[in-house]
Design a protein around this motif. Structure first.
Motif, PDB file in Angstrom:
ATOM      1  N   SER A   5      14.474  -5.407   1.284  1.00 34.41           N
ATOM      2  CA  SER A   5      14.391  -6.101  -0.004  1.00 34.41           C
ATOM      3  C   SER A   5      12.983  -6.557  -0.335  1.00 34.41           C
ATOM      4  CB  SER A   5      15.336  -7.303  -0.006  1.00 34.41           C
ATOM      5  OG  SER A   5      14.986  -8.216   1.030  1.00 34.41           O
ATOM      6  N   THR A   6      12.054  -6.476   0.632  1.00 39.28           N
ATOM      7  CA  THR A   6      10.671  -6.879   0.377  1.00 39.28           C
ATOM      8  C   THR A   6       9.938  -5.860  -0.480  1.00 39.28           C
ATOM      9  OG1 THR A   6      10.620  -8.028   2.494  1.00 39.28           O
ATOM     10  CG2 THR A   6       8.500  -7.526   1.498  1.00 39.28           C
ATOM     11  N   VAL A   7      10.322  -4.591  -0.372  1.00 45.26           N
ATOM     12  CA  VAL A   7       9.651  -3.508  -1.096  1.00 45.26           C
ATOM     13  C   VAL A   7      10.459  -3.202  -2.352  1.00 45.26           C
ATOM     14  CG1 VAL A   7       8.734  -1.167  -0.954  1.00 45.26           C
ATOM     15  CG2 VAL A   7       8.789  -2.619   1.097  1.00 45.26           C
ATOM     16  N   VAL A   8      10.005  -3.725  -3.483  1.00 48.02           N
ATOM     17  CA  VAL A   8      10.700  -3.567  -4.763  1.00 48.02           C
ATOM     18  C   VAL A   8       9.821  -2.732  -5.685  1.00 48.02           C
ATOM     19  CG1 VAL A   8      11.685  -4.733  -6.759  1.00 48.02           C
ATOM     20  CG2 VAL A   8      11.858  -5.779  -4.479  1.00 48.02           C
ATOM     21  N   ALA A   9      10.316  -1.585  -6.122  1.00 42.58           N
ATOM     22  CA  ALA A   9       9.541  -0.662  -6.945  1.00 42.58           C
ATOM     23  C   ALA A   9      10.152  -0.535  -8.333  1.00 42.58           C
ATOM     24  CB  ALA A   9       9.473   0.710  -6.283  1.00 42.58           C
ATOM     25  N   THR A  10       9.290  -0.569  -9.349  1.00 48.89           N
ATOM     26  CA  THR A  10       9.708  -0.407 -10.741  1.00 48.89           C
ATOM     27  C   THR A  10       9.141   0.896 -11.275  1.00 48.89           C
ATOM     28  OG1 THR A  10       9.696  -2.805 -11.064  1.00 48.89           O
ATOM     29  CG2 THR A  10       9.661  -1.418 -13.045  1.00 48.89           C
ATOM     30  N   ARG A  11      10.003   1.825 -11.678  1.00 50.72           N
ATOM     31  CA  ARG A  11       9.590   3.145 -12.155  1.00 50.72           C
ATOM     32  C   ARG A  11       8.792   3.011 -13.454  1.00 50.72           C
ATOM     33  NH1 ARG A  11      11.523   8.483 -11.593  1.00 50.72           N
ATOM     34  NH2 ARG A  11      11.743   8.040  -9.380  1.00 50.72           N
ATOM     35  N   GLU A  19       5.554   0.995  -9.673  1.00 50.54           N
ATOM     36  CA  GLU A  19       4.724  -0.137  -9.278  1.00 50.54           C
ATOM     37  C   GLU A  19       5.503  -0.985  -8.270  1.00 50.54           C
ATOM     38  OE1 GLU A  19       2.677  -4.152 -11.187  1.00 50.54           O
ATOM     39  OE2 GLU A  19       3.048  -2.401 -12.478  1.00 50.54           O
ATOM     40  N   VAL A  20       4.856  -1.288  -7.153  1.00 47.90           N
ATOM     41  CA  VAL A  20       5.441  -2.165  -6.138  1.00 47.90           C
ATOM     42  C   VAL A  20       4.899  -3.567  -6.390  1.00 47.90           C
ATOM     43  CG1 VAL A  20       5.679  -2.665  -3.688  1.00 47.90           C
ATOM     44  CG2 VAL A  20       5.612  -0.282  -4.478  1.00 47.90           C
ATOM     45  N   LYS A  21       5.769  -4.481  -6.764  1.00 47.77           N
ATOM     46  CA  LYS A  21       5.329  -5.804  -7.208  1.00 47.77           C
ATOM     47  C   LYS A  21       5.429  -6.838  -6.089  1.00 47.77           C
ATOM     48  CE  LYS A  21       6.425  -5.047 -12.077  1.00 47.77           C
ATOM     49  NZ  LYS A  21       7.099  -5.565 -13.289  1.00 47.77           N
ATOM     50  N   ASP A  22       4.490  -7.796  -6.164  1.00 48.01           N
ATOM     51  CA  ASP A  22       4.532  -8.988  -5.301  1.00 48.01           C
ATOM     52  C   ASP A  22       4.567  -8.639  -3.824  1.00 48.01           C
ATOM     53  OD1 ASP A  22       4.685 -10.583  -7.648  1.00 48.01           O
ATOM     54  OD2 ASP A  22       6.839 -10.218  -7.740  1.00 48.01           O
ATOM     55  N   LEU A  23       3.772  -7.637  -3.435  1.00 43.68           N
ATOM     56  CA  LEU A  23       3.700  -7.261  -2.033  1.00 43.68           C
ATOM     57  C   LEU A  23       2.234  -7.121  -1.627  1.00 43.68           C
ATOM     58  CD1 LEU A  23       5.419  -6.532   0.466  1.00 43.68           C
ATOM     59  CD2 LEU A  23       5.081  -4.128  -0.157  1.00 43.68           C
ATOM     60  N   PRO A  24       1.664  -8.149  -0.978  1.00 44.28           N
ATOM     61  CA  PRO A  24       0.277  -8.047  -0.534  1.00 44.28           C
ATOM     62  C   PRO A  24       0.156  -7.068   0.625  1.00 44.28           C
ATOM     63  CG  PRO A  24       1.264 -10.048   0.322  1.00 44.28           C
ATOM     64  CD  PRO A  24       2.285  -9.433  -0.608  1.00 44.28           C
ATOM     65  N   ILE A  25      -0.907  -6.277   0.606  1.00 45.72           N
ATOM     66  CA  ILE A  25      -1.147  -5.346   1.708  1.00 45.72           C
ATOM     67  C   ILE A  25      -1.889  -6.103   2.802  1.00 45.72           C
ATOM     68  CG2 ILE A  25      -2.353  -3.239   2.406  1.00 45.72           C
ATOM     69  CD1 ILE A  25      -1.917  -2.187  -0.448  1.00 45.72           C
ATOM     70  N   THR A  26      -1.184  -6.403   3.873  1.00 46.00           N
ATOM     71  CA  THR A  26      -1.740  -7.110   5.021  1.00 46.00           C
ATOM     72  C   THR A  26      -1.357  -6.350   6.283  1.00 46.00           C
ATOM     73  OG1 THR A  26       0.232  -8.461   5.399  1.00 46.00           O
ATOM     74  CG2 THR A  26      -1.412  -9.331   3.835  1.00 46.00           C
ATOM     75  N   PRO A  27      -2.036  -6.592   7.402  1.00 42.74           N
ATOM     76  CA  PRO A  27      -1.622  -5.926   8.641  1.00 42.74           C
ATOM     77  C   PRO A  27      -0.161  -6.198   8.998  1.00 42.74           C
ATOM     78  CG  PRO A  27      -3.815  -6.860   8.895  1.00 42.74           C
ATOM     79  CD  PRO A  27      -3.304  -7.330   7.564  1.00 42.74           C
ATOM     80  N   GLU A  28       0.325  -7.407   8.717  1.00 39.66           N
ATOM     81  CA  GLU A  28       1.705  -7.751   9.021  1.00 39.66           C
ATOM     82  C   GLU A  28       2.680  -6.948   8.156  1.00 39.66           C
ATOM     83  OE1 GLU A  28      -1.091 -10.573  10.412  1.00 39.66           O
ATOM     84  OE2 GLU A  28      -0.707  -9.990   8.317  1.00 39.66           O
ATOM     85  N   VAL A  29       2.381  -6.852   6.864  1.00 44.85           N
ATOM     86  CA  VAL A  29       3.234  -6.067   5.959  1.00 44.85           C
ATOM     87  C   VAL A  29       3.234  -4.600   6.372  1.00 44.85           C
ATOM     88  CG1 VAL A  29       3.376  -5.150   3.605  1.00 44.85           C
ATOM     89  CG2 VAL A  29       3.152  -7.613   3.978  1.00 44.85           C
ATOM     90  N   ILE A  30       2.067  -4.084   6.733  1.00 47.23           N
ATOM     91  CA  ILE A  30       1.975  -2.685   7.168  1.00 47.23           C
ATOM     92  C   ILE A  30       2.856  -2.452   8.388  1.00 47.23           C
ATOM     93  CG2 ILE A  30       0.405  -0.954   8.125  1.00 47.23           C
ATOM     94  CD1 ILE A  30      -1.808  -2.326   6.379  1.00 47.23           C
ATOM     95  N   ASP A  31       2.790  -3.351   9.351  1.00 43.86           N
ATOM     96  CA  ASP A  31       3.573  -3.196  10.580  1.00 43.86           C
ATOM     97  C   ASP A  31       5.079  -3.361  10.333  1.00 43.86           C
ATOM     98  OD1 ASP A  31       1.278  -2.765  12.065  1.00 43.86           O
ATOM     99  OD2 ASP A  31       1.085  -4.866  12.679  1.00 43.86           O
ATOM    100  N   HIS A  44       9.203   8.137  -5.276  1.00 42.17           N
ATOM    101  CA  HIS A  44       8.483   8.006  -6.556  1.00 42.17           C
ATOM    102  C   HIS A  44       7.198   8.826  -6.650  1.00 42.17           C
ATOM    103  CE1 HIS A  44      11.229   4.790  -7.684  1.00 42.17           C
ATOM    104  NE2 HIS A  44      10.998   4.211  -6.521  1.00 42.17           N
ATOM    105  N   LYS A  45       6.662   9.300  -5.505  1.00 39.78           N
ATOM    106  CA  LYS A  45       5.506  10.198  -5.450  1.00 39.78           C
ATOM    107  C   LYS A  45       4.165   9.514  -5.714  1.00 39.78           C
ATOM    108  CE  LYS A  45       8.333  14.170  -6.732  1.00 39.78           C
ATOM    109  NZ  LYS A  45       9.592  13.386  -6.696  1.00 39.78           N
ATOM    110  N   VAL A  46       4.134   8.514  -6.596  1.00 43.12           N
ATOM    111  CA  VAL A  46       2.940   7.686  -6.812  1.00 43.12           C
ATOM    112  C   VAL A  46       3.372   6.224  -6.739  1.00 43.12           C
ATOM    113  CG1 VAL A  46       1.038   7.075  -8.361  1.00 43.12           C
ATOM    114  CG2 VAL A  46       1.945   9.406  -8.389  1.00 43.12           C
ATOM    115  N   LEU A  47       2.669   5.432  -5.933  1.00 40.23           N
ATOM    116  CA  LEU A  47       2.931   3.993  -5.867  1.00 40.23           C
ATOM    117  C   LEU A  47       1.682   3.231  -6.284  1.00 40.23           C
ATOM    118  CD1 LEU A  47       4.902   3.492  -2.520  1.00 40.23           C
ATOM    119  CD2 LEU A  47       5.817   3.803  -4.843  1.00 40.23           C
ATOM    120  N   VAL A  48       1.881   2.169  -7.070  1.00 40.38           N
ATOM    121  CA  VAL A  48       0.800   1.307  -7.553  1.00 40.38           C
ATOM    122  C   VAL A  48       1.004  -0.096  -6.995  1.00 40.38           C
ATOM    123  CG1 VAL A  48      -0.317   0.336  -9.595  1.00 40.38           C
ATOM    124  CG2 VAL A  48       0.629   2.676  -9.674  1.00 40.38           C
TER     125      VAL A  48
END
Length: 308
Positions: A5-11, A19-31, A44-48
């Motif tokens: 539920s953390t990864v929410v994408a809007t076409r 677009e993936v909203k409200d998700l900061p790219i951090t080492p913790e999120v990556i892991d 979706h082939k392209v993520l923003v």
């Protein structure tokens, strides 16, 4: 599919881009959420990702979600501290030819001129002009799906000649022949790919064709030049028509990642006044050998012909 539920994408378009909203790219999120991000990318082939104020090292780590990052063979384009990153700029950067300021203009798929083309590509917008410098995307999977069945059957039988340094006009200011050395030429011989490939993760078919110049396409294997050029032009016009395209208008610190295995993309920096600064970081990941739609067409291989 991983439920997350953390990864929410809007076409953003009908057939691709989200677009993936409200998700900061951090080492913790990556892991913790890397697998869910990757599966969202396949959908979706392209993520923003907006407003990502991250260091180059974090951006490089983000790339590992999508495969093994690879170093660009043009050494002058590499980031000075992170060798898997390239530094894109429309300014006069030390040690670079002026043509590199508009690198990426024209429809193409990254590293199509290699035996194993790129899988993912991503950009981080460090300095972005208020207007201009957009990036264009085209969905080669949806474009193939919409063709008549008889046309699909014919295209599945064809192979395409690719070579990084090849150009129909070596005097063109943007001909790659002008700014690579002997060692870089040695590492980019002519190869051939099937024109219709099957995505290694989804199994879906897509067109794997690009224009002559920036796309490095010499022509259709075994076809007369005029016939080959006409077919290439026809397919590019179809793939890049309105139903299959998206124009990304950059905001500062955007991160955009896309799937080279089923898309074409193009920069628009030739149309951007150099007084408006555009600087981005770029990363690509190692792909997989190109799988033909028809096994009898064969996988990618070194060409018996020469594009010199």
């Amino acid at each position: 599919m991983v439920a997350d539920s953390t990864v929410v994408a809007t076409r953003l378009t009908e057939t691709f881009v989200a677009e993936v909203k409200d998700l900061p790219i951090t080492p913790e999120v990556i892991d913790e959420h890397g697998r869910a991000i990757y599966e969202t990318y396949l959908d979706h082939k392209v993520l923003v990702f907006r407003a990502q104020d991250i260091a180059a090292g974090v951006f490089a780590k983000f790339g590992t979600i999508f495969g093994r990052p690879e170093e660009h063979h043009v050494i002058k384009l590499r980031h000075p501290e992170e060798p898997t990153l390239t530094y894109l700029s429309n300014q006069d950067e030390p040690g670079r030819n002026k043509e590199m300021k508009t690198s990426g203009q024209g429809w193409h798929s990254d590293y199509s001129y290699k035996l194993v083309p790129a899988s993912a590509t991503m950009l981080h917008g460090l300095e972005i002009p208020a207007n201009g410098g957009d990036t264009l995307f085209a969905n080669a999977e949806a474009a193939f799906a919409d063709l008549p069945e008889e046309r699909k059957a014919y295209l599945r039988t064809l192979r395409v000649r690719h070579q990084y340094r090849w150009s129909p006009n070596r005097e063109d200011p943007w001909a790659r022949w002008k700014y690579i050395g002997a060692e870089e030429r040695r590492k980019t011989p002519e190869i051939t790919h099937p024109l219709v490939r099957r995505h290694p993760d989804t199994g879906r078919e897509c067109l794997f064709i690009q224009p002559h110049v920036i796309g490095s396409v010499v022509g259709i294997e075994g076809m007369e030049e005029s016939e080959s050029t006409a077919l290439i032009d026809e397919l590019i016009a179809h793939i890049t028509s309105a139903p299959y395209t998206y124009r990304h208008k950059w905001s500062p610190l955007d991160v955009v990642v896309w799937d080279n295995r089923c898309l074409l993309h193009s920069a628009t920096t030739k149309d951007l006044d150099e007084r408006h600064v555009r600087r981005l970081l770029r990363l690509t990941t190692h792909g997989q050998p190109v799988t033909p739609s028809l096994p009898e067409v064969g996988h990618s291989r070194l060409s018996a012909q020469s594009g010199d």
